[in-house]
Design a protein around this motif. Sequence first.
Motif, short mmCIF file in Angstrom:
data_model
loop_
_atom_site.label_atom_id
_atom_site.label_comp_id
_atom_site.label_asym_id
_atom_site.label_seq_id
_atom_site.Cartn_x
_atom_site.Cartn_y
_atom_site.Cartn_z
N MET A 1 -35.95 -8.65 -64.59
CA MET A 1 -36.10 -7.19 -64.46
C MET A 1 -35.51 -6.53 -65.69
SD MET A 1 -35.21 -6.67 -60.39
CE MET A 1 -33.87 -7.84 -60.38
N ASP A 2 -36.33 -5.65 -66.31
CA ASP A 2 -35.87 -4.98 -67.53
C ASP A 2 -34.93 -3.83 -67.23
OD1 ASP A 2 -37.46 -6.71 -68.91
OD2 ASP A 2 -39.18 -5.35 -68.97
N GLU A 3 -35.07 -3.21 -66.05
CA GLU A 3 -34.24 -2.06 -65.72
C GLU A 3 -34.00 -2.02 -64.21
OE1 GLU A 3 -34.29 2.84 -65.97
OE2 GLU A 3 -35.74 1.66 -67.13
N ILE A 4 -32.80 -1.64 -63.83
CA ILE A 4 -32.43 -1.50 -62.41
C ILE A 4 -32.36 -0.01 -62.07
CG2 ILE A 4 -30.70 -1.99 -60.65
CD1 ILE A 4 -32.12 -4.47 -61.66
N ILE A 5 -33.04 0.40 -60.98
CA ILE A 5 -33.02 1.78 -60.51
C ILE A 5 -32.39 1.79 -59.11
CG2 ILE A 5 -34.40 3.79 -59.87
CD1 ILE A 5 -36.45 2.94 -61.90
N TYR A 6 -31.30 2.53 -58.97
CA TYR A 6 -30.62 2.65 -57.68
C TYR A 6 -31.17 3.85 -56.92
CZ TYR A 6 -27.24 -0.71 -59.50
OH TYR A 6 -26.64 -1.83 -60.00
N LEU A 7 -31.56 3.63 -55.67
CA LEU A 7 -32.14 4.69 -54.84
C LEU A 7 -31.14 5.15 -53.79
CD1 LEU A 7 -35.73 3.23 -54.25
CD2 LEU A 7 -34.89 4.61 -56.15
N GLU A 8 -31.27 6.42 -53.41
CA GLU A 8 -30.45 6.98 -52.33
C GLU A 8 -31.05 6.58 -50.98
OE1 GLU A 8 -27.69 8.46 -52.65
OE2 GLU A 8 -27.64 8.76 -54.82
N PRO A 9 -30.24 6.57 -49.92
CA PRO A 9 -30.79 6.20 -48.59
C PRO A 9 -31.91 7.14 -48.14
CG PRO A 9 -28.39 6.07 -48.59
CD PRO A 9 -28.77 6.70 -49.87
N ASP A 10 -31.83 8.43 -48.50
CA ASP A 10 -32.85 9.38 -48.05
C ASP A 10 -33.84 9.72 -49.16
OD1 ASP A 10 -31.13 10.68 -49.68
OD2 ASP A 10 -30.93 12.47 -48.42
N GLU A 11 -33.95 8.85 -50.16
CA GLU A 11 -34.85 9.12 -51.29
C GLU A 11 -36.29 9.19 -50.81
OE1 GLU A 11 -34.77 9.31 -55.67
OE2 GLU A 11 -33.24 8.15 -54.65
N GLU A 12 -37.01 10.23 -51.26
CA GLU A 12 -38.43 10.38 -50.93
C GLU A 12 -39.27 9.52 -51.86
OE1 GLU A 12 -39.61 12.00 -48.46
OE2 GLU A 12 -37.79 13.04 -47.79
N ILE A 13 -40.48 9.14 -51.38
CA ILE A 13 -41.35 8.28 -52.19
C ILE A 13 -41.79 8.97 -53.46
CG2 ILE A 13 -43.44 9.00 -50.94
CD1 ILE A 13 -44.45 6.11 -51.43
N THR A 14 -41.97 10.33 -53.40
CA THR A 14 -42.37 11.06 -54.62
C THR A 14 -41.30 10.96 -55.70
OG1 THR A 14 -41.48 13.08 -53.62
CG2 THR A 14 -43.86 12.66 -53.38
N SER A 15 -40.04 11.00 -55.28
CA SER A 15 -38.95 10.87 -56.24
C SER A 15 -38.93 9.48 -56.87
CB SER A 15 -37.61 11.16 -55.55
OG SER A 15 -36.54 10.90 -56.41
N VAL A 16 -39.19 8.45 -56.05
CA VAL A 16 -39.20 7.08 -56.57
C VAL A 16 -40.34 6.89 -57.57
CG1 VAL A 16 -39.29 4.64 -55.95
CG2 VAL A 16 -38.20 6.27 -54.41
N VAL A 17 -41.52 7.45 -57.24
CA VAL A 17 -42.67 7.34 -58.15
C VAL A 17 -42.36 8.01 -59.49
CG1 VAL A 17 -45.06 8.02 -58.53
CG2 VAL A 17 -44.36 7.11 -56.31
N ASP A 18 -41.68 9.18 -59.44
CA ASP A 18 -41.31 9.87 -60.68
C ASP A 18 -40.38 9.02 -61.54
OD1 ASP A 18 -42.82 12.06 -60.11
OD2 ASP A 18 -41.18 13.22 -59.23
N LYS A 19 -39.42 8.36 -60.89
CA LYS A 19 -38.49 7.50 -61.64
C LYS A 19 -39.22 6.33 -62.28
CE LYS A 19 -34.29 8.62 -59.03
NZ LYS A 19 -33.21 8.09 -58.19
N ILE A 20 -40.21 5.77 -61.58
CA ILE A 20 -40.99 4.66 -62.15
C ILE A 20 -41.78 5.15 -63.35
CG2 ILE A 20 -42.88 3.03 -61.70
CD1 ILE A 20 -41.89 2.86 -58.82
N LYS A 21 -42.37 6.36 -63.24
CA LYS A 21 -43.17 6.90 -64.35
C LYS A 21 -42.29 7.18 -65.57
CE LYS A 21 -46.87 9.06 -61.63
NZ LYS A 21 -47.51 10.34 -61.25
N LYS A 22 -41.09 7.70 -65.35
CA LYS A 22 -40.21 8.06 -66.46
C LYS A 22 -39.60 6.85 -67.15
CE LYS A 22 -38.93 12.59 -64.58
NZ LYS A 22 -37.83 13.42 -64.04
N SER A 23 -39.51 5.73 -66.43
CA SER A 23 -38.90 4.54 -67.02
C SER A 23 -39.81 3.95 -68.09
CB SER A 23 -38.63 3.50 -65.94
OG SER A 23 -38.14 2.31 -66.51
N ARG A 24 -39.21 3.48 -69.16
CA ARG A 24 -39.98 2.86 -70.25
C ARG A 24 -40.09 1.35 -70.05
NH1 ARG A 24 -36.42 6.44 -72.80
NH2 ARG A 24 -37.45 8.30 -73.65
N ALA A 25 -39.39 0.82 -69.08
CA ALA A 25 -39.42 -0.61 -68.84
C ALA A 25 -40.71 -1.00 -68.11
CB ALA A 25 -38.20 -1.04 -68.02
#
Length: 582
Positions: A1-25
Amino acid sequence: MDEIIYLEPDEEITSVVDKIKKSRAKQLGLVIPRSSSLIHSLVNLKLLKKEADGLGKAIALVTADKVGKNIAHQIGLDVYPDIHALKPLSAQNFVDLPKGNEPIEINATEAPANSRSKFQSRQVSSPAIRSYVPVENSTAESGELTEAADGIDLIEAPSTFQPSVRQQAASRTGFQSRQVGSRPRPEAQPRSQRLPGITAPGKFLVGLIILTIIASFLGLPQSTLTITAAAESYQTTLPVIVSLTEPSLTDSGLNLPGKKIEYHGSAAKRFLATGKKEAGTKAKGQVTLYNAWDGNPITLAAGTTLTDQVSGKLFVLPNKAVIPGGSLTLANGKAITNPGKVTVELVANEPGDSYNVKAGKLTIGGISSDRQASIYGETANNLTGGASKQITVLTQADITTATETLQTELLAEALPQLRAKLESPDFKIVDESVQVKLQPAVSNPEKLETETEHFDLKLEADYQAIAFNEASLKQAVLDKVTTDTPEGKTVLFDDTDSIGINYDTRSDDKLILKVEVKTKLGQRVDLDAIASQLPGQSLDSIKESLLAKSEIVEVTLNQFPLGWWQDFSYFSWNTRLKLNYQ
């Protein structure tokens, strides 16, 4: 894994998708807490995988949630037990979920023999025993689980009841058949004798109250435990080499590939000459030179200066002059000195009417001060003919200034042209690193120090820059900072931090940059380990254990409703962990 992203327990799927898009890994690990609702939803996990596939990125989950691991495995996502694991979990670590056309069977085998009376018979398949099958989506393919809400909806499957041989025998012998461990069912009573006074709405209300109590017990209290860990400012400067060729073994620091960008520019412009020169006439006249010091003649070379004793103006002998020696005579018993003398031409040192001076004595330059009273010059008439006239001439300073002006204008034109040749907006050039080769030329043939009002100058220049991918550079720098981070700490880089790219040196094929990173380092906190300690514990005991850790500076708890509960719920979904740094 090139990058580790830590999620909150109540994280919404839209927020997770945004983090994936912003990551360069390209390979991402999503650390999902055990209490997260995201990992319990088959729909969400499928959408997450679809978005990642569309972006050309591979995602894997890091979680200890058993249900979530099985769901993720079912849709083809790799699952890791923790961020330090080198390989994902293998197939034997998962429990296969039932397909859409497979019923979930309930075993209704006999109870142990010693648990029933010798006069009791049992039902092999009672109407009270229900089997359940998953609801099938009419559009779903065979063998695929239906995505309903966040889980699998179950419906009651019809069951058939066939009395067993023993039940039939018991019926024939007159004994009443009943389930093992159950009391004999009383005979049906008339409707008028059943619970008089409780109507259907009343039953509904009682049931609603019971359900509300159960829901309150299961759903309340909602707890948010906020853990504040220590953070500190961190600043470092890293050398980065951008090379047009393969980096050599002697190169130290980070190495990135570069791309050569070239541009040729030219400019021509007329400039005003600013040099000034005096072009008037010089004052001149006759001067008589006296020698009362020596009997020998005195020779004065051409160019010898004479200074007017009144105005201080400087004059020059245009030609060589020889002053005869003096002589002595006796008259009336006294010796009389007869100085030798000669009259020659005298010219002012500079043109101008200020050299038109009155007749008077002049001191001869080069004669010692003790002799100047005896060897001197004197004019019988005023010196005249001096006139002032100033002209404008071309000077070297004019050409230098004009060249610098054209160079500045050409560079301002060249920089946008160089940037226009970049492959993408992610590439960047550093202005200070642009190399310039100038070919200056004066287009009109005026010579230096000659009279002119203006002159033309043409300048040609070749510009060369080394471009680099700014995003790749910043990512490489962050990876280096993360790698060099001391054990037990994590890099807290966010929008308030900065990565400054500064020019250092440049050669034909290499660009050396100094990259300054300003960020924060925080103490690493294992939220999963803390979450496993919470169920059923009191706030005081949790605070005491957490604050005993050096990396944690503050622990606060928010509960809903306020004051409902002093202990943490036994249900993990009722507690949310939040990590802050200060």
